[in-house]
Write an enzyme that holds these catalytic residues in place. Structure first.
Site, PDB file in Angstrom:
ATOM      1  N   GLY A  19       0.961  -1.207   0.261  1.00  0.00           N
ATOM      2  CA  GLY A  19       0.102   0.221   0.001  1.00  0.00           C
ATOM      3  C   GLY A  19       0.913   0.561   0.080  1.00  0.00           C
ATOM      4  O   GLY A  19       0.241   2.349   0.393  1.00  0.00           O
ATOM      5  N   ARG A  72     -14.485 -15.670 -10.821  1.00  0.00           N
ATOM      6  CA  ARG A  72     -13.956 -14.211 -10.764  1.00  0.00           C
ATOM      7  C   ARG A  72     -15.057 -13.248 -11.364  1.00  0.00           C
ATOM      8  O   ARG A  72     -14.938 -12.185 -10.788  1.00  0.00           O
ATOM      9  CB  ARG A  72     -13.130 -14.444 -12.271  1.00  0.00           C
ATOM     10  CG  ARG A  72     -11.887 -13.162 -12.265  1.00  0.00           C
ATOM     11  CD  ARG A  72     -11.097 -12.959 -13.277  1.00  0.00           C
ATOM     12  NE  ARG A  72      -9.930 -14.332 -13.066  1.00  0.00           N
ATOM     13  CZ  ARG A  72      -8.566 -13.828 -12.769  1.00  0.00           C
ATOM     14  NH1 ARG A  72      -9.297 -12.969 -12.037  1.00  0.00           N
ATOM     15  NH2 ARG A  72      -8.020 -14.921 -12.550  1.00  0.00           N
ATOM     16  N   MET A  97      -4.009  -7.042  -6.884  1.00  0.00           N
ATOM     17  CA  MET A  97      -3.234  -7.523  -8.130  1.00  0.00           C
ATOM     18  C   MET A  97      -4.209  -8.686  -8.452  1.00  0.00           C
ATOM     19  O   MET A  97      -3.878  -9.826  -8.067  1.00  0.00           O
ATOM     20  CB  MET A  97      -1.918  -8.709  -7.022  1.00  0.00           C
ATOM     21  CG  MET A  97      -0.486  -7.123  -6.403  1.00  0.00           C
ATOM     22  SD  MET A  97      -0.438  -6.816  -8.235  1.00  0.00           S
ATOM     23  CE  MET A  97       1.070  -7.322  -8.819  1.00  0.00           C
ATOM     24  N   ARG A  98      -5.304  -8.279  -8.872  1.00  0.00           N
ATOM     25  CA  ARG A  98      -6.457  -9.008  -9.867  1.00  0.00           C
ATOM     26  C   ARG A  98      -6.381  -8.801 -11.271  1.00  0.00           C
ATOM     27  O   ARG A  98      -6.616  -7.608 -10.729  1.00  0.00           O
ATOM     28  CB  ARG A  98      -7.307  -9.065  -8.865  1.00  0.00           C
ATOM     29  CG  ARG A  98      -7.522  -9.678  -7.158  1.00  0.00           C
ATOM     30  CD  ARG A  98      -7.529 -10.953  -7.227  1.00  0.00           C
ATOM     31  NE  ARG A  98      -8.227 -11.552  -8.018  1.00  0.00           N
ATOM     32  CZ  ARG A  98      -9.070 -12.693  -8.114  1.00  0.00           C
ATOM     33  NH1 ARG A  98      -7.513 -13.886  -7.635  1.00  0.00           N
ATOM     34  NH2 ARG A  98     -10.191 -14.128  -8.607  1.00  0.00           N
ATOM     35  N   ILE A  99      -6.063  -9.960 -11.341  1.00  0.00           N
ATOM     36  CA  ILE A  99      -6.941  -9.847 -13.076  1.00  0.00           C
ATOM     37  C   ILE A  99      -8.239  -9.206 -12.973  1.00  0.00           C
ATOM     38  O   ILE A  99      -9.595  -9.933 -12.602  1.00  0.00           O
ATOM     39  CB  ILE A  99      -6.559 -10.830 -14.001  1.00  0.00           C
ATOM     40  CG1 ILE A  99      -5.201 -10.755 -14.261  1.00  0.00           C
ATOM     41  CG2 ILE A  99      -7.398 -10.287 -15.600  1.00  0.00           C
ATOM     42  CD1 ILE A  99      -4.512 -12.010 -15.163  1.00  0.00           C
ATOM     43  N   ASN A 114      -4.631   2.544 -12.943  1.00  0.00           N
ATOM     44  CA  ASN A 114      -3.572   1.663 -12.473  1.00  0.00           C
ATOM     45  C   ASN A 114      -2.260   1.804 -12.365  1.00  0.00           C
ATOM     46  O   ASN A 114      -2.217   2.980 -13.640  1.00  0.00           O
ATOM     47  CB  ASN A 114      -3.509   0.191 -13.398  1.00  0.00           C
ATOM     48  CG  ASN A 114      -3.203  -0.436 -13.233  1.00  0.00           C
ATOM     49  OD1 ASN A 114      -2.747  -1.285 -11.235  1.00  0.00           O
ATOM     50  ND2 ASN A 114      -2.235  -1.727 -13.842  1.00  0.00           N
ATOM     51  N   HIS A 116       1.728   0.494 -13.462  1.00  0.00           N
ATOM     52  CA  HIS A 116       2.486  -0.701 -13.844  1.00  0.00           C
ATOM     53  C   HIS A 116       4.109  -0.781 -13.960  1.00  0.00           C
ATOM     54  O   HIS A 116       4.526   0.481 -14.201  1.00  0.00           O
ATOM     55  CB  HIS A 116       1.484  -1.405 -14.811  1.00  0.00           C
ATOM     56  CG  HIS A 116       2.191  -2.171 -15.490  1.00  0.00           C
ATOM     57  ND1 HIS A 116       2.073  -3.547 -14.660  1.00  0.00           N
ATOM     58  CD2 HIS A 116       3.474  -2.362 -16.418  1.00  0.00           C
ATOM     59  CE1 HIS A 116       2.914  -4.355 -15.345  1.00  0.00           C
ATOM     60  NE2 HIS A 116       3.659  -3.909 -16.323  1.00  0.00           N
TER      61      HIS A 116
HETATM   62  C1  GAR Z   1       3.868  -1.285  -7.168  1.00  0.00           C
HETATM   63  O1  GAR Z   1       5.225  -1.412  -7.867  1.00  0.00           O
HETATM   64  C2  GAR Z   1       2.662  -1.215  -8.400  1.00  0.00           C
HETATM   65  O2  GAR Z   1       3.428  -1.208  -9.376  1.00  0.00           O
HETATM   66  C3  GAR Z   1       3.127  -2.698  -8.907  1.00  0.00           C
HETATM   67  O3  GAR Z   1       2.312  -3.441  -7.514  1.00  0.00           O
HETATM   68  C4  GAR Z   1       3.318  -2.886  -6.577  1.00  0.00           C
HETATM   69  C5  GAR Z   1       2.418  -2.131  -5.413  1.00  0.00           C
HETATM   70  O4  GAR Z   1       3.245  -1.474  -4.464  1.00  0.00           O
HETATM   71  N1  GAR Z   1       1.830  -2.861  -9.616  1.00  0.00           N
HETATM   72  C6  GAR Z   1       1.714  -4.031 -10.633  1.00  0.00           C
HETATM   73  O5  GAR Z   1       2.677  -4.904 -10.544  1.00  0.00           O
HETATM   74  C7  GAR Z   1       0.412  -4.273 -11.321  1.00  0.00           C
HETATM   75  N2  GAR Z   1       0.264  -5.561 -12.697  1.00  0.00           N
HETATM   76  P1  GAR Z   1       2.172  -0.707  -3.513  1.00  0.00           P
HETATM   77  O6  GAR Z   1       1.620  -2.314  -2.569  1.00  0.00           O
HETATM   78  O7  GAR Z   1       3.324  -0.483  -1.956  1.00  0.00           O
HETATM   79  O8  GAR Z   1       1.876   0.488  -3.493  1.00  0.00           O
END
Ligand code: GAR
Length: 223
Positions: A19, A72, A97-99, A114, A116
């Site tokens: 988060g 889903r 982290m869910r599609i 989002n 990425h």
């Molecule tokens: C982040 O690095 C974000 O870019 C990635 O998850 C992490 C969450 O970090 N997202 C993905 O990979 C989406 N495909 P956080 O919980 O510390 O914000």
């Protein structure tokens, strides 16, 4: 005149883990850099560290455990109901982290962002840092984009470029990318809440003008 609390754009943030992006956005709202109200943080994982952080910041939290749903589709419809109770103007995926199903992404089209960890369209999916290293890329980075049906495929709003150094491994690179995430996600959310950032067709627009495919590009080497 300051907009009253009731008129501010309402943000819901979806998380699955640490988060830290949620905190970066919540800090920007608290500091009034972003003029909006965070009306809820929703996690699909009971153990998500971000839930504790959100509660410590006095934010409303909800849990919807995806393992309790048969499909889903059922999960996404329940998630929509939970989000709708909070009446958001913007839904922010911050390490969620869910599609998501097409029903979900269509429902929130144009108001779903989002983040990425790659320079999209490069490296959609997982393990982006290692894949950039394996390909001997010179640069890597992170993208905030509107979400469409295509996984990691909607129009880009903003990217930050991070150079790949000779000494890098996936963990070091990820740390520097994360620092940039905490800069660009609050910027994108601020633009959206000010009515400056929008989506039309397969384009992201800033101040009504179509952005290039990369979105606005910041280069961490200039900082
Ligand atoms: C982040 O690095 C974000 O870019 C990635 O998850 C992490 C969450 O970090 N997202 C993905 O990979 C989406 N495909 P956080 O919980 O510390 O914000």
């Amino acid at each position: 005149m300051q907009a009253s609390e009731a008129e501010k754009p309402r943000i819901v943030i979806l998380i699955s883990g640490t988060g830290s992006n949620m905190v970066a956005i919540a800090d920007a709202v608290k500091e009034e850099t972003i003029d909006a109200e965070i009306v809820g943080i929703i996690s699909n994982r009971p153990t998500a560290e971000g839930l504790n952080k959100a509660q410590a910041m006095g934010l409303h939290t909800d849990l919807i455990d995806h393992t309790l749903y048969a499909s889903r589709d059922e999960f996404d419809h329940a998630l929509i109901r939970m989000i709708e109770d909070l009446k958001p103007d913007l839904v922010v995926l911050a390490g969620f982290m869910r599609i998501l199903t097409a029903d979900f992404t269509r429902y929130y089209e144009g108001r779903l962002l989002n983040i990425h960890p790659s320079l999209l369209p490069k490296y959609q999916g997982l393990n982006t840092h290692q894949r950039a290293l394996d390909a001997s890329d010179d640069i890597h980075g992170v993208t905030v984009h509107f979400v469409t049906e295509e996984l990691d495929g909607g129009p880009n709003a903003i990217q930050a470029i991070v150079p790949i150094l000779d000494v890098d491994n996936a963990q070091l690179l990820q740390q520097r990318v994360h620092e940039q995430e905490h800069i660009i996600y609050p910027i994108a959310v601020k633009w959206f809440c000010e009515g400056r950032l929008s989506m039309k067709g397969n384009n992201a627009l800033l101040d009504g003008n179509p952005l290039p495919d990369s979105g606005v590009q910041l280069d961490s080497r200039d900082q």
